[in-house]
Write a protein that holds these residues in place. Structure first.
Motif, PDB file in Angstrom:
ATOM      1  N   LEU A 155      -6.680   6.742   8.283  1.00  0.00           N
ATOM      2  CA  LEU A 155      -5.493   6.355   7.526  1.00  0.00           C
ATOM      3  C   LEU A 155      -5.566   4.893   7.097  1.00  0.00           C
ATOM      4  O   LEU A 155      -5.143   4.540   5.987  1.00  0.00           O
ATOM      5  N   GLU A 156      -6.081   4.024   7.965  1.00  0.00           N
ATOM      6  CA  GLU A 156      -6.234   2.610   7.622  1.00  0.00           C
ATOM      7  C   GLU A 156      -7.140   2.455   6.407  1.00  0.00           C
ATOM      8  O   GLU A 156      -6.827   1.716   5.474  1.00  0.00           O
ATOM      9  N   PRO A 190       0.819  -1.211   0.000  1.00  0.00           N
ATOM     10  CA  PRO A 190       0.000   0.000   0.000  1.00  0.00           C
ATOM     11  C   PRO A 190       0.853   1.261   0.000  1.00  0.00           C
ATOM     12  O   PRO A 190       1.827   1.364   0.748  1.00  0.00           O
ATOM     13  N   PRO A 191       0.516   2.217  -0.866  1.00  0.00           N
ATOM     14  CA  PRO A 191       1.287   3.458  -0.896  1.00  0.00           C
ATOM     15  C   PRO A 191       1.146   4.224   0.406  1.00  0.00           C
ATOM     16  O   PRO A 191       0.119   4.164   1.068  1.00  0.00           O
ATOM     17  N   VAL A 192       2.185   4.922   0.783  1.00  0.00           N
ATOM     18  CA  VAL A 192       2.182   5.685   2.030  1.00  0.00           C
ATOM     19  C   VAL A 192       1.537   7.045   1.803  1.00  0.00           C
ATOM     20  O   VAL A 192       1.954   7.792   0.919  1.00  0.00           O
ATOM     21  N   PRO A 193       0.487   7.382   2.575  1.00  0.00           N
ATOM     22  CA  PRO A 193      -0.145   8.679   2.430  1.00  0.00           C
ATOM     23  C   PRO A 193       0.821   9.798   2.784  1.00  0.00           C
ATOM     24  O   PRO A 193       1.902   9.570   3.338  1.00  0.00           O
ATOM     25  N   GLN A 204      -7.971   1.628   0.613  1.00  0.00           N
ATOM     26  CA  GLN A 204      -8.639   2.057  -0.609  1.00  0.00           C
ATOM     27  C   GLN A 204      -7.636   2.353  -1.719  1.00  0.00           C
ATOM     28  O   GLN A 204      -7.881   2.041  -2.891  1.00  0.00           O
ATOM     29  N   GLN A 205      -6.515   2.954  -1.355  1.00  0.00           N
ATOM     30  CA  GLN A 205      -5.486   3.232  -2.363  1.00  0.00           C
ATOM     31  C   GLN A 205      -4.950   1.923  -2.955  1.00  0.00           C
ATOM     32  O   GLN A 205      -4.730   1.823  -4.169  1.00  0.00           O
TER      33      GLN A 205
END
Length: 360
Positions: free
Chosen positions: A218-219, A38-41, A224-225
């Motif tokens: 954030l989770e 998962p990409p890091v926000p 979703q990303q």
């Protein structure tokens, strides 16, 4: 002497079985195509410990993932212990039955010996052979032969039964050692699970109320990303197959559990862990499958993602420590982790290892 030894062994084993009711690796395979990590926000406000909320989220996620791996080890050890307990019960029953059979055979042998003693050591057939009647003589020969064969068969059966009891006793000792070894593994896994969950809860408890709310956001954003990236890869273009009749039953069972809490080691009906949910769903459909996600990945037929249909199981992470059931439209039903309930999620919201089909 042998009889007393077997009796003591059987009694000891049967007594030991009284405690059986008391509480107490992943298959190496190349990862199939799936979403990247998962990409890091974007950077988030720092927590009181000096870490960003995103760093805290990743750390908590890793702790729960390790707890999931330990849960798989616990479940596998428990499954083996249950199997060995059942085998011990059967062996104990065989030992008892064998002892009873030996006693019966010895009684029959004793009866034959007493009969010969009463007849001055001569069996009925031999006495007939000594008579002056030719027909009685011939009959006596046949009866003597039959008597000899019966005695031989009796002694052979007695010997085989004694050997069987020896084997049962030896097997029971081996199974008992295996049972105790798996109970040790269970205890170690349980300790590790509790430690990882406690560490994750401790991290989250240090956050302020607003930060905990932001952490949940954030989770969801990270999941979703990852799902968007998976969908964007065209993964669903060829996935349009209908569930099999058994698959429909499994999906119906799994989705009916939505809202029930995750509890590690649980198989329902009030709570589940990830593989407890999938194994019980397929058991309800009439197709028992392995208990753990790692065993499901190791033993069930692998299916290409493009061939996936509702009811298939998606295995996640490189060590196959999480599993969800595909329900169609790019979604799964799964039991996420401690502190969360059985829910629907994007099939690509975690890193996919591969797909298995229980009713292939």
């Amino acid at each position: 002497m042998y009889r007393r030894h077997c009796g003591a062994a059987a009694i000891t084993l049967v007594c030991a079985l009284a405690v059986l009711a008391s509480p107490v690796q992943a298959f190496a395979a190349p990862a199939l195509p799936g979403p990247a990590d998962p990409p890091v926000p974007s950077a988030t406000p720092a927590s009181p410990g000096g870490k960003s909320l995103e760093e805290v989220r990743l750390e908590i996620d890793e702790l729960y993932r390790r707890a999931g791996a330990a849960t798989d080890a616990y479940n596998l050890a428990e499954e083996k212990a249950e199997k060995q307990s059942g085998e011990l019960v059967e062996l104990a029953r065989s030992i008892v039955e064998g002892r009873e059979k030996i006693a019966e055979l010895k009684d029959r042998a004793g009866a034959q010996a007493r009969e010969q003693y009463r007849n001055a050591g001569l069996p009925p057939g031999a006495r007939l052979m000594l008579s002056g009647d030719p027909q009685l003589f011939l009959d006596g020969i046949n009866r003597a032969r039959q008597g000899q064969q019966a005695t031989k068969d009796l002694l052979g059966e007695l010997t085989r039964t004694q050997q069987d009891v020896e084997t049962y006793t030896k097997d029971a000792g081996t199974n008992w050692k295996k049972l105790e070894a798996d109970r040790v593994k269970q205890a170690k896994a349980k300790k590790k699970i509790n430690a990882q969950i406690a560490a994750a809860k401790k991290l989250e408890s240090r956050l302020e109320k607003e930060e905990r709310a932001r952490l949940r956001t954030l989770e969801r954003e990270a999941a979703q990303q990852a799902q968007n990236a998976w969908l964007g890869s065209g993964a669903l273009k060829e996935i349009n197959r209908e569930a099999s009749p058994l698959g429909k039953e499994a999906v119906a069972f799994a989705t009916a559990q939505i809202g029930k809490p995750y509890v590690w080691g649980a198989e329902g009906p009030e709570s589940y862990d990830c593989s407890g949910l999938t194994s019980q769903a397929w058991a309800a459909a009439g197709r028992p499958i392995p208990r753990t996600s790692q065993e499901q990945w190791r033993l069930l037929p692998h299916i290409a993602i493009r061939d996936m249909r509702p009811g298939d199981l998606i295995i996640y992470h490189a060590d196959a420590t999480h599993v969800g059931m595909y329900v169609g439209d790019g979604r799964i039903v799964h039991a996420p982790r401690p502190g969360r309930d059985v829910t629907l999620a994007g099939a690509g919201s975690m890193r996919i290892l591969g797909v298995v089909r229980p009713d292939a």
